[in-house]
Design a protein around this motif. Sequence first.
Motif, PDB file in Angstrom:
ATOM      1  N   ALA A 122       7.576 -18.927  88.284  1.00 49.17           N
ATOM      2  CA  ALA A 122       7.038 -18.656  86.950  1.00 49.17           C
ATOM      3  C   ALA A 122       6.596 -17.216  86.781  1.00 49.17           C
ATOM      4  O   ALA A 122       6.615 -16.681  85.673  1.00 49.17           O
ATOM      5  CB  ALA A 122       5.861 -19.595  86.675  1.00 49.17           C
ATOM      6  N   GLN A 128       4.070 -14.600  84.317  1.00 47.05           N
ATOM      7  CA  GLN A 128       2.730 -15.145  84.447  1.00 47.05           C
ATOM      8  C   GLN A 128       1.945 -14.429  85.555  1.00 47.05           C
ATOM      9  O   GLN A 128       2.536 -13.795  86.434  1.00 47.05           O
ATOM     10  CB  GLN A 128       2.805 -16.643  84.735  1.00 47.05           C
ATOM     11  CG  GLN A 128       3.402 -17.449  83.589  1.00 47.05           C
ATOM     12  CD  GLN A 128       3.446 -18.929  83.882  1.00 47.05           C
ATOM     13  OE1 GLN A 128       3.029 -19.370  84.949  1.00 47.05           O
ATOM     14  NE2 GLN A 128       3.977 -19.712  82.944  1.00 47.05           N
ATOM     15  N   ALA A 143       2.458 -21.919  89.360  1.00 42.36           N
ATOM     16  CA  ALA A 143       2.549 -21.802  87.904  1.00 42.36           C
ATOM     17  C   ALA A 143       1.245 -22.167  87.207  1.00 42.36           C
ATOM     18  O   ALA A 143       1.081 -21.904  86.025  1.00 42.36           O
ATOM     19  CB  ALA A 143       3.666 -22.695  87.380  1.00 42.36           C
TER      20      ALA A 143
END
Length: 211
Positions: A122, A128, A143
């Motif tokens: 992610a 992120q 994540a």
Amino acid sequence: MKKAILATKVGMTQIFNEDGVLTPVTVLQAGPCYVTQVKTVDKDGYSAVQVGYVDKREKLVNKPLKGMFDKAGVSYKRYVREFKLENAESFNLNDEIKVDQFEVGDKIDATAITKGKGFQGAIKRHGQSRGPMAHGSKYHRHAGSNGACSDPSKVFKGKRMPGHMGSKQVTIQNLEVVRVDAENNLLLVKGAVPGPKKALVTIKNTVKAAK
């Protein structure tokens, strides 16, 4: 008049204008393309031109495509694409579409398949943030939370998660044509164009001008 052509991506470089200003450009090997079929409103319900690009060995072409190419009088091509043009009736079979239809300053849209990155997490896929990298942390590059447990008791569609990255069709709009080399069929476009080197790129007039 709408302009369109097929090209292959050569790579990126930089050029200098008369004032010495550096401009990053993408070099595209654009055309020549050959008309393999003309579609009209009376016969097909819409106006379009089908073109072929890059020669292909005969043993790699199936019988239906061979018949189409032979009927048009065009050598066997690797790529066949269709462009919707208002003036399609003005084209004839085996007509050559070259890069000289474009001029310096034209605004174009470039469509290609982006580079494939495989399965990514992610952080790389969606940008992120990571967690603390201390030894006691149980959360480094995960994540994060996927959703609440009791309500709504599910993971919403569209949740950004790890998965396959790249290999998607992307269109970059309002790219500017910086230079046209008609002799070598080269088109120099300001900025980046999707895809790896040797990727097929579809060049069209921009559908919306920059504000």
